[in-house]
Design an enzyme around this catalytic site. Structure first.
Site, PDB file in Angstrom:
ATOM      1  N   CYS A 105     -12.621   1.221  19.971  1.00  0.00           N
ATOM      2  CA  CYS A 105     -13.822   1.485  20.754  1.00  0.00           C
ATOM      3  C   CYS A 105     -15.001   0.779  20.084  1.00  0.00           C
ATOM      4  O   CYS A 105     -15.379   1.115  18.979  1.00  0.00           O
ATOM      5  CB  CYS A 105     -14.071   2.991  20.812  1.00  0.00           C
ATOM      6  N   SER A 162       0.850  -1.188   0.000  1.00  0.00           N
ATOM      7  CA  SER A 162       0.000   0.000   0.000  1.00  0.00           C
ATOM      8  C   SER A 162       0.887   1.239   0.000  1.00  0.00           C
ATOM      9  O   SER A 162       1.758   1.386   0.863  1.00  0.00           O
ATOM     10  CB  SER A 162      -0.872  -0.012   1.251  1.00  0.00           C
ATOM     11  N   HIS A 191       0.597   4.424   0.788  1.00  0.00           N
ATOM     12  CA  HIS A 191       0.671   5.463   1.823  1.00  0.00           C
ATOM     13  C   HIS A 191       1.481   5.042   3.045  1.00  0.00           C
ATOM     14  O   HIS A 191       1.696   5.845   3.955  1.00  0.00           O
ATOM     15  CB  HIS A 191      -0.726   5.948   2.216  1.00  0.00           C
TER      16      HIS A 191
HETATM   17  N1  PLP Z   1      -2.390  -4.425   5.988  1.00  0.00           N
HETATM   18  C1  PLP Z   1      -1.658  -3.866   6.958  1.00  0.00           C
HETATM   19  C2  PLP Z   1      -0.628  -4.677   7.659  1.00  0.00           C
HETATM   20  C3  PLP Z   1      -1.854  -2.529   7.299  1.00  0.00           C
HETATM   21  O1  PLP Z   1      -1.123  -1.972   8.272  1.00  0.00           O
HETATM   22  C4  PLP Z   1      -2.838  -1.781   6.604  1.00  0.00           C
HETATM   23  C5  PLP Z   1      -3.118  -0.381   6.976  1.00  0.00           C
HETATM   24  O2  PLP Z   1      -3.054  -0.009   8.125  1.00  0.00           O
HETATM   25  C6  PLP Z   1      -3.564  -2.416   5.598  1.00  0.00           C
HETATM   26  C7  PLP Z   1      -3.320  -3.738   5.306  1.00  0.00           C
HETATM   27  C8  PLP Z   1      -4.613  -1.683   4.803  1.00  0.00           C
HETATM   28  O3  PLP Z   1      -4.024  -0.853   3.854  1.00  0.00           O
HETATM   29  P1  PLP Z   1      -4.825   0.397   3.264  1.00  0.00           P
HETATM   30  O4  PLP Z   1      -4.843   1.441   4.323  1.00  0.00           O
HETATM   31  O5  PLP Z   1      -4.039   0.818   2.065  1.00  0.00           O
HETATM   32  O6  PLP Z   1      -6.175  -0.094   2.876  1.00  0.00           O
END
Ligand code: PLP
Length: 373
Positions: free
Chosen positions: A318, A192, A194
């Site tokens: 929560c 991902s 970001h």
């Molecule tokens: N998998 C893991 C280990 C993550 O930390 C995250 C996001 O926090 C995701 C999947 C989901 O990714 P996205 O925010 O791009 O949907």
């Protein structure tokens, strides 16, 4: 300036990514699926980005499927294999909800981890059987930072369920680890943008040749019919730029950030009595500092830290007005009370000594205030 110590939640956009994206938000607005010159410029950008992403992830360009982020990539991996092959989906108890909830929805099986958060290979071996069609084991955990032994997982899987696909959620790993090498035994790899300085809402799933996934989003047949929908051209270009920059700087960044992380963790352990470090540092990614402060509710701590300009997070959620401990800590055998006293400080490429200094001042002050009788 606040100290942003929540890089596991999201990272600031890298300048390289912004610069690469801007033309595709302005003059190059074409739809890459079209036939004319304006479309061709966009298609070329997507093709070039695909080459970069493939190089950084150690796969062929045709094996990259662009998605709208990590959640979709994980869903495509599990639901896509399951729809194609049937069988049983399996994952570890510490997966991100994108994997865990998908496994639950598909009626799959969840495998226990040890107190260190690492998948229990004996239990995994016992649980695997021929009916399993896909196993999902993350490369690095988003809460406690632990790195899973994917090569060992792969050899247990090949032994016990040779027909099953191995999926790894490498969303938290890419910033810190050589995913191209470490995820090589996996058939499916999710990332991902970001989480490594790219934009939000864009990611990728590596689908290695020989592994088939049915689409979960139907429409115009983009991405070789594996993921329909007009490409997020600017996002894809930004992700590729962030990936390239991350790979180029990774070794030096990991070295620099581990020093900062050690100073932070050591400093807090010294300044705050009753501090426990959740996972040993040699088992986790360099940016992860996960601590528990005995007798302190992390939700209250977050509020005081926010006031003091320190942005961190707690693993709790929560639900129906009550605080629920993190499923990751619960799976590791951490008691409810201890789990509700945990704090995740996650460092990243832009973390500085000043951020650490501010946290080293603010956290002990806030804990002391909460412990006042
Ligand atoms: N998998 C893991 C280990 C993550 O930390 C995250 C996001 O926090 C995701 C999947 C989901 O990714 P996205 O925010 O791009 O949907």
């Amino acid at each position: 300036m606040p100290a942003y110590l929540d890089h596991a939640a999201t990272t600031p956009l890298r300048p390289e990514a912004l610069e690469a994206m801007l033309p595709y938000l302005t003059e190059h607005y074409g739809n890459p699926s079209g036939a004319h010159g304006i479309s061709r410029a966009a298609r070329l950008a997507v093709d070039e980005a695909r080459d970069t992403v493939a190089e950084c992830l150690g796969c062929e360009p045709g094996e990259v499927v662009f998605t709208a982020g990590g959640t979709e990539a994980d869903n495509l991996a599990l639901s896509g294999v399951r729809a194609r092959r049937g069988g049983i989906v399996m994952c570890t108890a510490v997966e991100h909800h994108a994997v865990l909830h998908t496994t639950e929805v598909l009626g799959g099986t969840v495998i226990a981890v040890g107190p260190d958060g690492v998948v229990d290979l004996d239990r995994l071996g016992d649980a695997l059987h021929d009916e399993v069609s896909v196993l999902s084991v993350m490369l690095a955990n988003n809460e406690v930072g632990v790195v899973e032994p994917l090569d060992m997982v792969a050899s247990v899987l090949r032994d016990k369920a040779p027909g099953a696909a191995l999926h790894t959620d490498a969303v938290q790993a890419f910033l810190w680890l050589d995913v191209a090498a470490l995820a090589a035994p996996a058939d499916l790899v999710a990332v991902s943008a970001h989480k490594f300085g790219g934009p939000k809402g864009v990611g990728a799933l590596v689908v290695r040749t020989g592994t088939e996934v049915s689409p979960i989003i139907h429409g115009g047949g983009q991405e070789r019919d594996r993921r329909s929908g007009t490409h997020n051209v600017a996002g894809i270009v930004g992700m590729a730029a962030a990936m390239r920059a991350t790979v180029a700087e990774r070794t030096a960044m990991v070295e620099r950030v581990s020093v900062l992380r050690d100073r932070l963790a050591d400093g807090l352990a010294e300044a705050v009595p009753g501090t426990t470090e959740t996972v040993s540092r040699d088992r986790k990614v360099a940016g992860s500092c996960h601590l528990r402060f005995q007798g302190v509710e992390s939700e209250a701590l977050l509020v005081l830290l926010d006031d003091a300009g320190v942005c961190v997070s707690a693993g709790s959620a929560c639900t129906s007005g009550a605080m629920e401990p993190s499923h990751v800590l619960t799976a590791m055998g951490v008691s409810r009370v201890d789990a509700l006293s945990s704090l995740r400080l996650s460092l990243g490429a832009t973390t500085t000594d000043d951020d650490v200094d501010l946290a080293l001042k603010a956290v002990p002050d806030a804990v002391a205030r909460l412990r006042e009788p």
